[in-house]
Scaffold this motif. Sequence first.
Motif, PDB file in Angstrom:
ATOM      1  N   THR A   1       2.366   4.910 -23.905  1.00 49.67           N
ATOM      2  CA  THR A   1       2.302   6.222 -24.409  1.00 49.67           C
ATOM      3  C   THR A   1       4.051   6.468 -23.185  1.00 49.67           C
ATOM      4  O   THR A   1       4.086   5.776 -22.367  1.00 49.67           O
ATOM      5  CB  THR A   1       1.540   7.473 -23.996  1.00 49.67           C
TER       6      THR A   1
ATOM      7  N   LEU B   1       6.221   9.468 -21.720  1.00 52.91           N
ATOM      8  CA  LEU B   1       6.660  10.860 -21.094  1.00 52.91           C
ATOM      9  C   LEU B   1       7.968  10.217 -21.130  1.00 52.91           C
ATOM     10  O   LEU B   1       8.871   9.950 -20.665  1.00 52.91           O
ATOM     11  CB  LEU B   1       5.799  10.762 -20.221  1.00 52.91           C
TER      12      LEU B   1
ATOM     13  N   ARG C   1      -1.652  14.725 -21.212  1.00 50.75           N
ATOM     14  CA  ARG C   1      -2.473  13.390 -21.219  1.00 50.75           C
ATOM     15  C   ARG C   1      -3.743  14.393 -21.830  1.00 50.75           C
ATOM     16  O   ARG C   1      -4.311  13.463 -22.414  1.00 50.75           O
ATOM     17  CB  ARG C   1      -2.715  13.344 -19.754  1.00 50.75           C
TER      18      ARG C   1
ATOM     19  N   VAL D   1      -0.019   8.162 -19.646  1.00 53.66           N
ATOM     20  CA  VAL D   1       0.800   7.670 -19.498  1.00 53.66           C
ATOM     21  C   VAL D   1       1.100   6.123 -18.801  1.00 53.66           C
ATOM     22  O   VAL D   1       1.101   5.916 -17.678  1.00 53.66           O
ATOM     23  CB  VAL D   1       1.914   8.443 -19.151  1.00 53.66           C
TER      24      VAL D   1
ATOM     25  N   VAL E   1       7.465   6.544 -18.070  1.00 51.99           N
ATOM     26  CA  VAL E   1       7.991   7.569 -17.515  1.00 51.99           C
ATOM     27  C   VAL E   1       8.979   7.363 -17.635  1.00 51.99           C
ATOM     28  O   VAL E   1      10.155   6.270 -17.098  1.00 51.99           O
ATOM     29  CB  VAL E   1       7.665   8.328 -16.502  1.00 51.99           C
TER      30      VAL E   1
ATOM     31  N   LEU F   1       2.488  10.634 -11.119  1.00 56.21           N
ATOM     32  CA  LEU F   1       1.633   9.950 -12.763  1.00 56.21           C
ATOM     33  C   LEU F   1       1.618   8.808 -11.434  1.00 56.21           C
ATOM     34  O   LEU F   1       1.127   7.520 -12.574  1.00 56.21           O
ATOM     35  CB  LEU F   1       2.411   9.854 -14.365  1.00 56.21           C
TER      36      LEU F   1
END
Length: 254
Positions: free
Chosen positions: A8, A10, A81, A87, A90, A132
Amino acid sequence: MMRLQGRTALVSGAGGPMGRTVAELFAREGASLILTDISGSRLDESVAAITPLLRAGARVTAQRADVTQAGEAAAVVAAGRAAIGHVDIVVNIVGGIKAKVLFEPMVTMTEQRWDATFALNTKGILHLTKLLAPIMVERQYGKIVNISSINFAGEMGNADYGAAKAAVASLTRTMAIEFAPHVNVNCIAPGTIRTSVLQRMPADELAFYAAKPLLKRLGEPADVANACLFLASDEASYITGEILAVSGGIWPAL
């Protein structure tokens, strides 16, 4: 095999040309995506473009926010989330110059412009990292990619932007040290990339910047996205604290 399958990511600034291109490429490579941008309409357009590219099992969620504001950054992370889960990656795209005039001599530059440029280029990284990185450290996995600029080496008329992007490069190194050994933190230093900011540039200046690199062309958002994909993937697992110039051969150095 898709390089980001099961991950995942971001992506901030996902409504702009660079952020959207990064998100599209990540989607093709199997990632689920948490997207944010200061413009709700641009963000909606990105979601519409990215949704058909998602691989089986991947999802996308989006929330409009100004990530330079701590509360709004926290809301994005919480919503992302809740919708998708942890996550892994990034990509801090948010940055640039808000001023109507791109080039301003340092001696006439206002303190307000200076502060605004530093906030735009560094505060989103600060807020998202504080939220994060501790989780990544705890999970013993994470990839953070920051966007600096070759202008961190210094550029006439861009004292604020160059200094702010030098701060991003320095932050990258500090983050790599503090979050080692399980989180890779790297930085891309693009040259002049064909994004919306170039629409404000006169044709003669555009031609100057196109002729400047060894490769004699402007960069494309895809050039930056490809570098982001490499640094966000496990192919770059032994790379951290680095600045990768995506600049057609211009070498940034203080």
